[in-house]
Scaffold this motif. Structure first.
Motif, short mmCIF file in Angstrom:
data_model
loop_
_atom_site.label_atom_id
_atom_site.label_comp_id
_atom_site.label_asym_id
_atom_site.label_seq_id
_atom_site.Cartn_x
_atom_site.Cartn_y
_atom_site.Cartn_z
N ARG A 1 0.83 -1.20 0.00
CA ARG A 1 0.00 0.00 0.00
C ARG A 1 0.87 1.26 0.00
O ARG A 1 1.61 1.52 0.96
CB ARG A 1 -0.94 0.00 1.21
N PHE A 2 0.80 2.03 -1.09
CA PHE A 2 1.42 3.35 -1.17
C PHE A 2 0.37 4.36 -0.70
O PHE A 2 -0.79 4.28 -1.11
CB PHE A 2 1.83 3.69 -2.60
N ALA A 3 0.77 5.31 0.13
CA ALA A 3 -0.20 6.27 0.64
C ALA A 3 0.46 7.62 0.90
O ALA A 3 1.61 7.70 1.34
CB ALA A 3 -0.86 5.76 1.93
N MET A 4 -0.31 8.67 0.65
CA MET A 4 0.10 10.04 0.94
C MET A 4 -1.13 10.79 1.44
O MET A 4 -2.23 10.59 0.93
CB MET A 4 0.65 10.72 -0.33
N GLY A 5 -0.95 11.62 2.45
CA GLY A 5 -2.07 12.40 2.95
C GLY A 5 -1.66 13.28 4.11
O GLY A 5 -0.59 13.10 4.71
N ASP A 6 -2.52 14.23 4.46
CA ASP A 6 -2.23 15.13 5.58
C ASP A 6 -2.28 14.41 6.92
O ASP A 6 -1.83 14.97 7.93
CB ASP A 6 -3.23 16.29 5.59
N ASP A 7 -2.83 13.19 6.95
CA ASP A 7 -2.89 12.42 8.20
C ASP A 7 -1.63 11.60 8.42
O ASP A 7 -1.51 10.91 9.44
CB ASP A 7 -4.11 11.50 8.19
N LEU A 8 -0.68 11.65 7.50
CA LEU A 8 0.57 10.90 7.62
C LEU A 8 1.71 11.87 7.92
O LEU A 8 1.81 12.92 7.28
CB LEU A 8 0.86 10.14 6.33
N PRO A 9 2.59 11.54 8.86
CA PRO A 9 3.72 12.44 9.16
C PRO A 9 4.68 12.52 7.99
O PRO A 9 4.83 11.57 7.22
CB PRO A 9 4.37 11.78 10.39
N ARG A 10 5.35 13.67 7.86
CA ARG A 10 6.31 13.88 6.78
C ARG A 10 7.57 14.52 7.33
O ARG A 10 7.50 15.38 8.21
CB ARG A 10 5.73 14.81 5.71
N PRO A 11 8.72 14.18 6.77
CA PRO A 11 9.94 14.90 7.13
C PRO A 11 9.90 16.33 6.59
O PRO A 11 9.27 16.59 5.56
CB PRO A 11 11.05 14.09 6.46
N ILE A 12 10.55 17.24 7.29
CA ILE A 12 10.64 18.61 6.79
C ILE A 12 11.65 18.67 5.64
O ILE A 12 12.40 17.71 5.40
CB ILE A 12 11.06 19.58 7.91
N TRP A 13 11.66 19.76 4.92
CA TRP A 13 12.65 19.92 3.85
C TRP A 13 14.04 20.08 4.46
O TRP A 13 14.23 20.89 5.37
CB TRP A 13 12.31 21.13 2.99
N ALA A 14 14.98 19.31 3.95
CA ALA A 14 16.32 19.31 4.53
C ALA A 14 17.02 20.65 4.36
O ALA A 14 17.77 21.08 5.23
CB ALA A 14 17.16 18.19 3.90
N GLY A 15 16.78 21.34 3.24
CA GLY A 15 17.49 22.59 2.99
C GLY A 15 16.90 23.76 3.75
O GLY A 15 17.57 24.40 4.56
N SER A 16 15.62 24.05 3.52
CA SER A 16 14.99 25.22 4.12
C SER A 16 14.54 24.99 5.55
O SER A 16 14.27 25.95 6.28
CB SER A 16 13.77 25.63 3.28
N ARG A 17 14.43 23.72 5.97
CA ARG A 17 13.90 23.34 7.29
C ARG A 17 12.43 23.71 7.45
O ARG A 17 11.91 23.76 8.55
CB ARG A 17 14.72 23.97 8.43
N GLU A 18 11.76 23.96 6.32
CA GLU A 18 10.34 24.29 6.34
C GLU A 18 9.51 23.01 6.30
O GLU A 18 9.97 21.97 5.80
CB GLU A 18 9.98 25.17 5.14
N PRO A 19 8.26 23.07 6.79
CA PRO A 19 7.39 21.89 6.70
C PRO A 19 7.15 21.50 5.24
O PRO A 19 7.12 22.36 4.36
CB PRO A 19 6.09 22.36 7.37
N ARG A 20 6.97 20.22 5.03
CA ARG A 20 6.70 19.71 3.68
C ARG A 20 5.19 19.78 3.45
O ARG A 20 4.45 18.87 3.83
CB ARG A 20 7.22 18.27 3.56
N LEU A 21 4.74 20.86 2.81
CA LEU A 21 3.31 21.10 2.64
C LEU A 21 2.99 21.43 1.19
O LEU A 21 3.77 22.10 0.51
CB LEU A 21 2.85 22.27 3.52
N LEU A 22 1.83 20.97 0.73
CA LEU A 22 1.33 21.41 -0.56
C LEU A 22 0.93 22.88 -0.47
O LEU A 22 0.59 23.37 0.61
CB LEU A 22 0.13 20.57 -0.99
N ALA A 23 0.95 23.56 -1.59
CA ALA A 23 0.55 24.97 -1.62
C ALA A 23 -0.96 25.08 -1.83
O ALA A 23 -1.61 24.15 -2.32
CB ALA A 23 1.30 25.71 -2.72
N ASP A 24 -1.51 26.22 -1.44
CA ASP A 24 -2.93 26.48 -1.67
C ASP A 24 -3.27 26.27 -3.14
O ASP A 24 -2.56 26.78 -4.03
CB ASP A 24 -3.28 27.92 -1.27
N GLY A 25 -4.34 25.53 -3.41
CA GLY A 25 -4.78 25.31 -4.77
C GLY A 25 -4.19 24.11 -5.45
O GLY A 25 -4.65 23.71 -6.53
#
Length: 312
Positions: free
Chosen positions: A271-295
């Motif tokens: 089972r491959f899965a992606m969603g906001d209910d699954l934890p994600r690593p932050i971006w290694a470079g910017s240290r920002e959360p790994r989030l989709l953009a609005d829209g």
């Protein structure tokens, strides 16, 4: 790391009991068990948790036990289910929510989005623009179901020096399903389930291995990956050869926030899965959360391609 025993209980749903057609009691119990496991996402489970002594259990490998309590008749009229799982917790994890994630039970995920910075030359969005003669077009929603999964890669999309990390699934050794999500291995989880029924048909065990596909070395302590190929670090290469697995895609669902692609061969499921209910690593470079953009929408991003050689 603390360890917690989580127990879910539920009556066998009437719609499962009504479908049970068996020649003897053993076959009835076996059918009820298997159907209850495969349809567990549709059930209303009550949960309780107990803290247990810390152990050396892996935070990503688990054993779930589904037990059946019903009468010894050819067609049981009622019964109850107990689903038990022991989870090892990292800091801040909720044991019931982690158990639900491991078991793929319904859970809630708060929609998280970032504001797309259109003025920045660095913010190009989460998805890559795929070009070239390989692209067929947008993928019909139900196209993958019933087809055999014969290959997978999280390193598609050449930019001259290497891949941009798009994910692709080959079906029937031909066309590819492509998710043009840049650095996709840090967004997607892969779960393997291997089921072993008990001889008395009163329970079944499921060995579950659930990991992020890939992660930067500075976050490997928090996210155990299926693959890790960074120079100077111990290599992890546990991804299966899906050409050998011969698994058939049985479930493919998409939303704006993610997707589920599940393939099975006998008692083994992937089972491959992606969603906001699954934890994600932050971006290694910017240290920002790994989030989709609005829209941005995962459901609208999937496309079909003749092969895996993509121009980005």
């Amino acid at each position: 790391m603390p360890t917690c025993d989580v127990v879910f209980t539920a009556p066998i749903p009437d719609w499962i009991l009504a479908k049970a057609e068996a020649e003897d009691a053993r076959r009835a119990r076996s059918w009820l068990l298997s159907q209850s496991w495969y349809e567990r996402r549709r059930m209303d489970w009550a949960a309780k948790r107990t803290i247990v002594p810390e152990s050396s259990q892996s935070p990503v490998q688990h054993e779930a036990v589904l037990a059946l309590d019903c009468e010894d008749s050819a067609s049981p009229a009622s019964g109850a289910l107990t689903l038990r799982l022991c989870v090892t917790l990292r800091q801040g994890e909720d044991p019931v929510e982690k158990a639900r994630r491991v078991l793929d039970l319904p859970r809630t995920g708060r929609t998280k989005r970032r504001v797309f910075n259109r003025d920045s030359i660095w913010d190009r969005g989460s998805f890559s623009a795929v070009r070239g003669n390989s692209v067929i077009g947008p993928m019909p929603p139900d196209w993958p179901e019933g087809r055999m999964l014969t290959d997978y890669s999280s390193h598609l999309g050449s930019y001259g020096q290497g891949g941009v990390g798009l994910s692709g699934w080959q079906c029937n050794r031909g066309s590819w399903i492509v998710l043009p999500l840049t650095g996709s291995d840090g967004w997607i989880w892969l779960t393997r389930e291997e089921i072993t029924p008990a001889e008395d048909f009163r329970s079944l065990r499921a060995a579950i291995d659930q990991r992020i596909l890939g992660v930067h070395p500075d976050q490997i302590a928090d996210f155990t990956p299926w693959e890790h190929r960074y120079a100077g670090h111990e290599r992890i290469a546990d991804m299966p050869d899906f050409g050998d697995e011969k698994a058939t895609i049985e479930r493919f669902k998409t939303t704006e926030a993610g997707f589920v692609l599940e393939a099975a061969n006998g008692l083994t499921r992937w089972r491959f899965a992606m969603g906001d209910d699954l934890p994600r690593p932050i971006w290694a470079g910017s240290r920002e959360p790994r989030l989709l953009a609005d829209g941005e929408s995962v459901a609208e991003a999937f496309l079909l391609a003749h092969d895996c050689y993509l121009e980005v």
